[in-house]
Design a protein around this motif. Structure first.
Motif, PDB file in Angstrom:
ATOM      1  N   LEU A 327       0.738  -1.082   0.091  1.00 21.44           N
ATOM      2  CA  LEU A 327       0.014   0.083   0.022  1.00 21.44           C
ATOM      3  C   LEU A 327       0.886   1.222  -0.107  1.00 21.44           C
ATOM      4  O   LEU A 327       0.573   2.248  -0.409  1.00 21.44           O
ATOM      5  CB  LEU A 327      -0.848   0.139   1.323  1.00 21.44           C
ATOM      6  CG  LEU A 327      -1.975  -0.992   1.249  1.00 21.44           C
ATOM      7  CD1 LEU A 327      -2.870  -0.802   2.379  1.00 21.44           C
ATOM      8  CD2 LEU A 327      -2.747  -0.881   0.120  1.00 21.44           C
ATOM      9  N   TYR A 334      -3.904   2.078  -6.422  1.00 23.23           N
ATOM     10  CA  TYR A 334      -4.787   1.115  -5.605  1.00 23.23           C
ATOM     11  C   TYR A 334      -6.299   1.953  -5.166  1.00 23.23           C
ATOM     12  O   TYR A 334      -7.191   1.188  -5.347  1.00 23.23           O
ATOM     13  CB  TYR A 334      -4.112   0.601  -4.456  1.00 23.23           C
ATOM     14  CG  TYR A 334      -4.831  -0.309  -3.546  1.00 23.23           C
ATOM     15  CD1 TYR A 334      -5.088  -1.786  -3.726  1.00 23.23           C
ATOM     16  CD2 TYR A 334      -5.360   0.195  -2.332  1.00 23.23           C
ATOM     17  CE1 TYR A 334      -5.887  -2.284  -2.902  1.00 23.23           C
ATOM     18  CE2 TYR A 334      -5.973  -0.497  -1.476  1.00 23.23           C
ATOM     19  CZ  TYR A 334      -6.340  -1.863  -1.824  1.00 23.23           C
ATOM     20  OH  TYR A 334      -6.850  -2.588  -0.646  1.00 23.23           O
ATOM     21  N   LYS A 335      -6.038   3.026  -4.555  1.00 24.57           N
ATOM     22  CA  LYS A 335      -6.917   3.815  -4.032  1.00 24.57           C
ATOM     23  C   LYS A 335      -7.969   3.994  -4.996  1.00 24.57           C
ATOM     24  O   LYS A 335      -9.378   4.341  -4.620  1.00 24.57           O
ATOM     25  CB  LYS A 335      -6.665   4.703  -3.243  1.00 24.57           C
ATOM     26  CG  LYS A 335      -6.284   6.208  -3.592  1.00 24.57           C
ATOM     27  CD  LYS A 335      -6.141   7.264  -2.560  1.00 24.57           C
ATOM     28  CE  LYS A 335      -5.439   8.292  -3.019  1.00 24.57           C
ATOM     29  NZ  LYS A 335      -4.171   8.725  -2.346  1.00 24.57           N
ATOM     30  N   LEU A 337      -9.203   2.184  -7.301  1.00 28.91           N
ATOM     31  CA  LEU A 337     -10.232   0.916  -7.801  1.00 28.91           C
ATOM     32  C   LEU A 337     -11.392   0.778  -7.082  1.00 28.91           C
ATOM     33  O   LEU A 337     -11.440   1.069  -5.929  1.00 28.91           O
ATOM     34  CB  LEU A 337      -9.011  -0.504  -7.643  1.00 28.91           C
ATOM     35  CG  LEU A 337      -7.844  -0.317  -8.335  1.00 28.91           C
ATOM     36  CD1 LEU A 337      -6.895  -1.632  -8.044  1.00 28.91           C
ATOM     37  CD2 LEU A 337      -7.910  -0.157  -9.785  1.00 28.91           C
ATOM     38  N   LYS A 339     -13.879  -1.892  -4.658  1.00 27.23           N
ATOM     39  CA  LYS A 339     -13.924  -2.936  -3.879  1.00 27.23           C
ATOM     40  C   LYS A 339     -13.213  -4.265  -4.334  1.00 27.23           C
ATOM     41  O   LYS A 339     -12.098  -4.910  -4.030  1.00 27.23           O
ATOM     42  CB  LYS A 339     -14.940  -3.224  -2.812  1.00 27.23           C
ATOM     43  CG  LYS A 339     -15.155  -2.340  -2.017  1.00 27.23           C
ATOM     44  CD  LYS A 339     -16.325  -2.744  -1.124  1.00 27.23           C
ATOM     45  CE  LYS A 339     -16.956  -1.482  -0.074  1.00 27.23           C
ATOM     46  NZ  LYS A 339     -17.896  -1.893   0.604  1.00 27.23           N
ATOM     47  N   GLN A 342      -9.826  -3.778  -5.873  1.00 23.23           N
ATOM     48  CA  GLN A 342      -8.762  -3.889  -5.016  1.00 23.23           C
ATOM     49  C   GLN A 342      -8.301  -5.205  -4.495  1.00 23.23           C
ATOM     50  O   GLN A 342      -7.348  -5.621  -4.325  1.00 23.23           O
ATOM     51  CB  GLN A 342      -9.248  -3.074  -3.796  1.00 23.23           C
ATOM     52  CG  GLN A 342      -9.300  -1.475  -4.108  1.00 23.23           C
ATOM     53  CD  GLN A 342      -9.770  -0.777  -2.794  1.00 23.23           C
ATOM     54  OE1 GLN A 342     -10.208  -1.023  -1.955  1.00 23.23           O
ATOM     55  NE2 GLN A 342      -9.311   0.484  -2.953  1.00 23.23           N
ATOM     56  N   ARG A 343      -9.404  -6.066  -4.240  1.00 20.30           N
ATOM     57  CA  ARG A 343      -9.113  -7.504  -3.635  1.00 20.30           C
ATOM     58  C   ARG A 343      -8.347  -8.113  -4.713  1.00 20.30           C
ATOM     59  O   ARG A 343      -7.429  -8.873  -4.560  1.00 20.30           O
ATOM     60  CB  ARG A 343     -10.612  -7.965  -3.551  1.00 20.30           C
ATOM     61  CG  ARG A 343     -10.506  -9.506  -2.643  1.00 20.30           C
ATOM     62  CD  ARG A 343     -11.673 -10.204  -2.481  1.00 20.30           C
ATOM     63  NE  ARG A 343     -11.568 -11.410  -2.064  1.00 20.30           N
ATOM     64  CZ  ARG A 343     -11.353 -11.797  -0.746  1.00 20.30           C
ATOM     65  NH1 ARG A 343     -11.154 -10.912   0.259  1.00 20.30           N
ATOM     66  NH2 ARG A 343     -10.947 -13.035  -0.378  1.00 20.30           N
ATOM     67  N   TYR A 345      -6.315  -6.920  -7.014  1.00 13.45           N
ATOM     68  CA  TYR A 345      -5.217  -6.291  -7.249  1.00 13.45           C
ATOM     69  C   TYR A 345      -4.185  -6.762  -5.982  1.00 13.45           C
ATOM     70  O   TYR A 345      -3.111  -7.300  -6.339  1.00 13.45           O
ATOM     71  CB  TYR A 345      -5.324  -4.893  -7.101  1.00 13.45           C
ATOM     72  CG  TYR A 345      -4.028  -3.915  -7.094  1.00 13.45           C
ATOM     73  CD1 TYR A 345      -3.724  -3.559  -8.576  1.00 13.45           C
ATOM     74  CD2 TYR A 345      -3.175  -3.870  -6.105  1.00 13.45           C
ATOM     75  CE1 TYR A 345      -2.529  -2.779  -8.608  1.00 13.45           C
ATOM     76  CE2 TYR A 345      -1.946  -3.246  -6.214  1.00 13.45           C
ATOM     77  CZ  TYR A 345      -1.656  -2.443  -7.606  1.00 13.45           C
ATOM     78  OH  TYR A 345      -0.276  -1.922  -7.780  1.00 13.45           O
ATOM     79  N   ARG A 367     -11.024  -7.190   4.178  1.00 13.94           N
ATOM     80  CA  ARG A 367     -11.259  -5.685   3.570  1.00 13.94           C
ATOM     81  C   ARG A 367     -10.570  -4.753   4.492  1.00 13.94           C
ATOM     82  O   ARG A 367     -10.171  -3.822   3.944  1.00 13.94           O
ATOM     83  CB  ARG A 367     -12.573  -5.672   3.655  1.00 13.94           C
ATOM     84  CG  ARG A 367     -13.117  -4.417   3.235  1.00 13.94           C
ATOM     85  CD  ARG A 367     -13.197  -3.787   1.683  1.00 13.94           C
ATOM     86  NE  ARG A 367     -13.400  -2.673   1.458  1.00 13.94           N
ATOM     87  CZ  ARG A 367     -12.703  -2.186   0.594  1.00 13.94           C
ATOM     88  NH1 ARG A 367     -11.688  -2.631   0.043  1.00 13.94           N
ATOM     89  NH2 ARG A 367     -12.873  -0.580   0.312  1.00 13.94           N
ATOM     90  N   SER A 370      -6.859  -4.495   4.361  1.00 13.32           N
ATOM     91  CA  SER A 370      -6.344  -3.854   2.998  1.00 13.32           C
ATOM     92  C   SER A 370      -6.853  -2.348   2.938  1.00 13.32           C
ATOM     93  O   SER A 370      -6.450  -1.617   1.815  1.00 13.32           O
ATOM     94  CB  SER A 370      -6.959  -4.707   1.876  1.00 13.32           C
ATOM     95  OG  SER A 370      -8.498  -4.862   1.838  1.00 13.32           O
TER      96      SER A 370
END
Ligand code: FBP
Length: 546
Positions: A327, A334-335, A337, A339, A342-343, A345, A367, A370
């Motif tokens: 992160l 990442y931010k 994307l 939910k 993100q998982r 990724y 969740r 992450s």
């Protein structure tokens, strides 16, 4: 401000000061100090504030003090007693010179950067003496770390002619205090920075700091509630209560509550880590105790769970540490994307073992792990429902055991999270006195020209008169740790020492407390009455200083 009857009467309480802080004070210097580890690197990072001596206060002669302005910041999570640190600081600077003035920066370190402040006058102080909370000026978690922030701070400090800044905070905030002290010394700005050890978590302690303020009141508040639940539990005999307790990393709070209340189970994260236990091992352990009690007709009990547990389960700890780096490095892409992306990724970028662990976790827990970290890089463990996760898994195990004939009983659960309700309680006598003495010490460190020091008060299991006060260079507490993917100088966090007396005391009794019902009901904090009820501090502190 409208006050309760208790608050009105409590505002008249005069905190007890150690003998050495009762009048004129002189600072006596000890030997130079070194950092706890990584000495060469820490020395090179703090060339102006490394190696300073420990300071202790003794009664001294009257001296004159030029008038100065002082700033104060409350940083991080609330802890009972913060208002008394400020009243101790206020009273002492006014005693040294009635012209001295105190300014509070609003809503934490962010107030210094955004130039939001107020002057703290005697009328304001009177409203907050011996009260819980940080609402006198508010608190926040902004991390002071960039030169730009330091310079912004400098502008307002210069504008208000502030010559010393007191930062009341936990390990991260006091680390920032050390960095700021070094910066202001290096840039010749002549602004002193003093830290004060705060956090209910109790993990800011070492050879020099006996306890952080707030731990005493918070654990007494939680123990009162746990005791009440234990009595309800023993009365109805129909529920297993799973109680999650605050304490982001260390398990000091859960352990202290266990020592006070004798629950059937208390998980200690540091032990889980040392034994390399998996989530399944913990579930087996709790289910075993439930089954054994059921076999003896007791389908009830109380389980304490430290909120930081999840990070101490070695497989999950390794996953979190890789996630932290991931992160920190790819946070921006990442931010944006959603939910599900993100998982995906995360699963694509994690190493195989950590990706497996991530996949086996319930969706909501994975969740939470992450999500973005707080400004200090911490996972927001207060939002993870570890109590429900464990009780669900225990229930599943017991169903299996029932089929196999290994469990004959009922398992009905209730869940509780005790955290926020303890952080702003009206401070116990211990915290009221301790905090007032810390504030007085901070004022004396300023008067004695110190910077980069943390105010300390020691010998705290003796009567208040015999407490010893002084200051410790913050650089002496630093070591290097990995934060947001980089090695950073930080104050070493004190975790539960598995060889220490508090844990050993719990270990000696836990099998008996698991098998029998040995609940103890501590009742509410007492502010008036015999000293053994009102002034006694935590069992942890008493055992550590036997
Ligand atoms: P500090 O370390 O700043 O004292 O805060 C401790 C704490 O109370 C933890 O026990 C808890 O995990 C965390 O704060 C909760 O933070 P927040 O108030 O931001 O939800």
């Amino acid at each position: 401000m409208e006050k309760s009857i208790l608050e009105k009467i409590r505002s008249e309480y005069k905190p007890k000061l150690p003998q050495a802080l009762k009048g004129n004070v002189k600072a006596v210097e000890g030997e130079p100090t070194n950092s706890v580890r990584d000495q060469q690197i820490i020395k090179s990072l703090f060339p102006n504030t490394y190696g300073m001596p420990i300071v202790r206060f003794e009664p001294g002669e009257e001296t004159t003090h030029h008038a100065i302005n002082v700033g104060v910041i409350l940083s991080g999570g609330q802890a009972p007693g913060g208002h008394n640190v400020i009243s101790g600081l206020f009273d002492e600077i006014k005693r040294l010179n009635p012209e001295n003035r105190l300014f509070g920066f609003l809503l934490g370190p962010g107030g210094l950067v955004s130039h939001e402040y107020m002057e703290i006058t005697s009328e304001i102080i009177e409203d907050y003496r011996n009260t819980g909370g940080f609402d006198i000026i508010g608190s926040g978690r902004t991390k002071l770390e960039t030169e730009e922030q330091f310079e912004k701070g400098l502008q307002i400090l210069n504008k208000l002619d502030i010559k010393a800044l007191v930062i009341i905070g936990g390990d991260d905030s006091n680390t920032n205090a050390a960095v700021l002290a070094e910066y202001y010394k290096d840039h010749g700005d002549g602004i002193q920075v003093i830290g004060v050890p705060k956090t209910i978590d109790g993990d800011l302690k070492n050879d020099q700091i006996e306890t952080s303020f707030g731990f005493d009141t918070a654990t007494k508040t939680y123990s009162e509630l746990i005791g009440n639940i234990e009595r309800d539990c023993a009365s109805a005999q129909k529920y297993w209560h799973f109680v999650k307790l605050m304490g982001r990393s260390a398990s000091h709070i859960a352990l202290e509550c266990a020592l006070q209340c004798h629950p059937n189970v208390c998980i200690v994260s540091e032990e889980v880590q040392a034994n390399d236990d998996s989530l399944n091992d913990i579930v087996d352990y709790i289910a075993g105790i439930v089954a054994n009690r059921a076999a003896h007709g007791m389908n009830y009990g109380v389980v304490l769970i430290p909120e930081g547990l999840i990070e101490f389960i070695p497989a999950i700890g390794r996953l979190i540490s890789e996630l932290n780096d991931l992160l920190a490095e790819h946070g921006d892409e990442y931010k944006h994307l959603d939910k599900a992306e993100q998982r995906r990724y995360i699963l694509e970028h994690l190493s195989k073992d950590n990706a497996n662990t991530f996949e086996t976790l319930p969706y909501d827990v994975a969740r939470q792990l992450s999500l973005e970290r707080d400004p200090h890089g911490n996972v927001q463990v207060s939002s993870i429902e570890t109590d429900k996760l464990l009780s669900r898994m225990v229930a599943a195990k017991l169903r299996l055991w029932k089929e196999e004939g290994k469990f004959k009983g009922h398992f009905h659960t209730q869940h509780h999270f005790f955290g926020y309700e303890g952080r702003c309680a009206i401070p116990s006598n211990f915290d009221a006195d301790y905090c007032y003495a810390l504030g007085t010490s901070a004022a004396q460190l300023i008067a004695n020209g110190k910077t980069g020091y943390m105010a300390v008060v020691k010998n705290t299991t003796a009567p208040t008169d015999e407490w010893r006060a002084g200051g410790v260079p913050i650089t002496s507490m630093l070591n290097l740790e990995r934060r947001n993917g980089q090695l950073k100088p930080v104050i070493k966090k004190a975790l539960v020492d598995l060889n220490g007396r508090p844990f050993q005391e719990y270990k000696r009794h836990r099998d008996e407390w698991a098998a029998m019902t040995c609940f103890v009901y501590p009742g509410p904090i007492q502010y008036f009455g015999p000293a053994e009820v009102c002034d006694t501090t935590t069992i942890t502190l008493q055992l550590e200083h036997q």
